[in-house]
Design a protein around this motif. Structure first.
Motif, mmCIF file in Angstrom:
data_model
loop_
_atom_site.group_PDB
_atom_site.id
_atom_site.type_symbol
_atom_site.label_atom_id
_atom_site.label_comp_id
_atom_site.label_asym_id
_atom_site.label_seq_id
_atom_site.Cartn_x
_atom_site.Cartn_y
_atom_site.Cartn_z
ATOM 1 N N SER A 61 0.720 -1.122 0.044
ATOM 2 C CA SER A 61 0.006 -0.019 -0.033
ATOM 3 C C SER A 61 0.846 1.181 0.065
ATOM 4 C CB SER A 61 -0.978 0.046 1.239
ATOM 5 O OG SER A 61 -2.025 -0.620 0.983
ATOM 6 N N HIS A 78 1.127 3.810 -3.273
ATOM 7 C CA HIS A 78 0.346 4.940 -3.480
ATOM 8 C C HIS A 78 1.153 6.203 -3.439
ATOM 9 C CE1 HIS A 78 -3.165 2.698 -3.830
ATOM 10 N NE2 HIS A 78 -3.085 2.061 -2.609
ATOM 11 N N ASN A 123 1.490 8.771 -6.544
ATOM 12 C CA ASN A 123 0.931 10.030 -6.542
ATOM 13 C C ASN A 123 1.718 10.937 -7.049
ATOM 14 O OD1 ASN A 123 -1.666 10.380 -5.418
ATOM 15 N ND2 ASN A 123 -0.944 9.517 -3.649
ATOM 16 N N PHE A 158 -5.130 0.651 -11.003
ATOM 17 C CA PHE A 158 -4.362 1.757 -10.655
ATOM 18 C C PHE A 158 -3.920 2.676 -11.830
ATOM 19 C CE2 PHE A 158 -1.973 -0.324 -6.511
ATOM 20 C CZ PHE A 158 -3.327 -0.149 -6.048
ATOM 21 N N ARG A 189 -6.733 5.108 -11.855
ATOM 22 C CA ARG A 189 -6.738 5.851 -10.904
ATOM 23 C C ARG A 189 -5.690 6.913 -11.101
ATOM 24 N NH1 ARG A 189 -6.273 3.868 -4.485
ATOM 25 N NH2 ARG A 189 -6.174 5.836 -3.386
ATOM 26 N N TYR A 190 -4.493 6.628 -11.419
ATOM 27 C CA TYR A 190 -3.279 7.475 -11.561
ATOM 28 C C TYR A 190 -2.840 7.979 -12.965
ATOM 29 C CZ TYR A 190 -2.766 6.312 -6.680
ATOM 30 O OH TYR A 190 -2.900 5.950 -5.343
ATOM 31 N N ASP A 213 -5.385 -2.239 1.045
ATOM 32 C CA ASP A 213 -5.615 -2.701 0.116
ATOM 33 C C ASP A 213 -5.683 -4.162 0.198
ATOM 34 O OD1 ASP A 213 -5.817 -0.461 -1.225
ATOM 35 O OD2 ASP A 213 -3.940 -0.378 -2.028
#
Length: 362
Positions: free
Chosen positions: A34, A37, A41, A65, A68-69, A188
């Motif tokens: 985890s 992230h 980011n 992911f 998301r990213y 997660d």
């Protein structure tokens, strides 16, 4: 006029130098920790690092992911070996299972690629020594990242105890680390699966949070190995964590000091704090910036405040870039020398917990 012209030339030279400085090319090994992230980011936001490739065999996780990213799936490779061959990173950050750290180093070190793993370095002392041998042979950095390395409070406490000698010789170190439990804080699912596996993670809370105290104690004791290690572990929540411990206490004995490490998945809230007691005073950390201190002659403790500048960097990626660019000196908390001792302590603590006996270190 001549001085003015010289200043203009110098300013232009510096501007060009900064403009030409390229971000560090970084590969990511694994997405199942985890902490990944934090680096994901940075995509599109950092001028220090550039993620050039990701090694993750779980395609569904990588796609989740990616949405998301915002990274393209063309960056994702099934293995670390293929990823580094295709993308040529300068360094690789490992966010896989702890047991797989050795495989990452085996792939990267011979290729001259530096590696930063998430804590701890390895699940066994044998693996840690093999990884160290590879890193030294191929002259690459092998770093271990801890959240607490970037706490200004820890470095200020070290300065008070070691550089200022304000509390006298260290007699006792007490470190508390942990939270309510990984399931309870909703990590997660991919992370929870291996974090609670004794082979993949090495243990439960004993390794997950015991490593912080071992790292800090080894630092404060100047890489001195303890003379003995004693550990007690419990399964307070066997219905949630049937395979690993969720409560652990480690006692490290030194010739003239002791360290007590309290690692737990049962704290009522998340905590990462430390107390360092000397012969004439003490200093405690509360979080990344808040501290307390009481010195010889003082009738009560008083509060202290650390700043980000007390730490070697504000985050691991800034530090990694500066270190590999030769812009900062190596930090002892991330160092291979420190973390070899950390894994030796954890491996010995695991044996002690099984036998119920203190183990002497040669």
């Amino acid at each position: 006029m001549r001085l003015y012209s010289t200043l203009i030339i110098l300013l232009l030279t510096l501007t060009q130098s900064f403009a030409q400085k390229k971000p560090l090319r970084v590969g990511v090994a694994g997405l199942v920790h985890s902490h990944v992230h934090q680096i994901l980011n940075t995509i599109g936001k950092s001028n220090e690092i550039e993620i050039v490739g990701i090694a993750e065999p779980n395609r569904e996780l990588a796609e989740r992911f990616a949405k998301r990213y915002g990274y393209p799936m063309s960056m994702v490779y099934p293995t670390v070996t293929e990823m580094i061959a295709k993308t040529k990173p300068e360094a690789v950050t490992d966010y896989g299972r702890i047991v797989d750290h050795r495989k990452t180093v085996e792939a990267c070190a011979p290729a001259g690629i530096h590696v930063m793993v998430e804590k701890p370095l390895a699940t066994t002392y044998a693996d840690a020594k093999a990884m160290a041998a590879l890193a030294r042979k191929h002259k690459v950095q092998l770093l271990t990242n801890y959240e607490t390395t970037w706490y200004g409070s820890n470095h200020k406490a070290y300065a008070i105890a070691d550089k200022d000698k304000a509390i006298g010789d260290i007699r006792k170190i007490v470190v508390h680390d942990g939270h309510e439990g990984p399931k309870e804080i909703n990590v997660d699912p991919e992370f929870l699966a291996w974090l609670t596996d004794p082979v993949a993670n090495g243990a439960g809370a004993l390794f997950d949070f015991g490593c912080y105290g071992a790292n800090l104690s080894t630092w404060l004791m100047h890489n001195q190995r303890p003379t003995s290690v004693m550990a007690v572990t419990q399964q307070i929540k066997p219905d949630i964590y049937p395979k690993v411990d969720d409560e652990a206490t480690i006692i490290l004995t030194y010739p003239k000091a002791q360290t007590i490490i309290q690692a737990s998945w049962n704290w009522p809230f998340s905590r990462k704090d430390m107390a360092v007691y000397g012969r004439t005073g003490y200093v405690t950390t509360i979080d990344a910036t808040r501290m307390r201190e009481r010195l010889l002659g003082e009738k009560a403790e008083h509060e202290l405040q650390a700043t980000a500048s007390d730490a070697p960097a504000t985050n691991p990626f800034t530090y990694l870039t500066q270190l590999l660019r030769g812009e900062t000196k190596p930090d002892e908390l991330t160092s291979l020398e420190n973390n070899l001792i950390v894994v030796e302590i954890l491996d010995t603590a695991r044996q002690s917990a099984k036998t119920g006996k203190a183990i002497q270190l040669n």
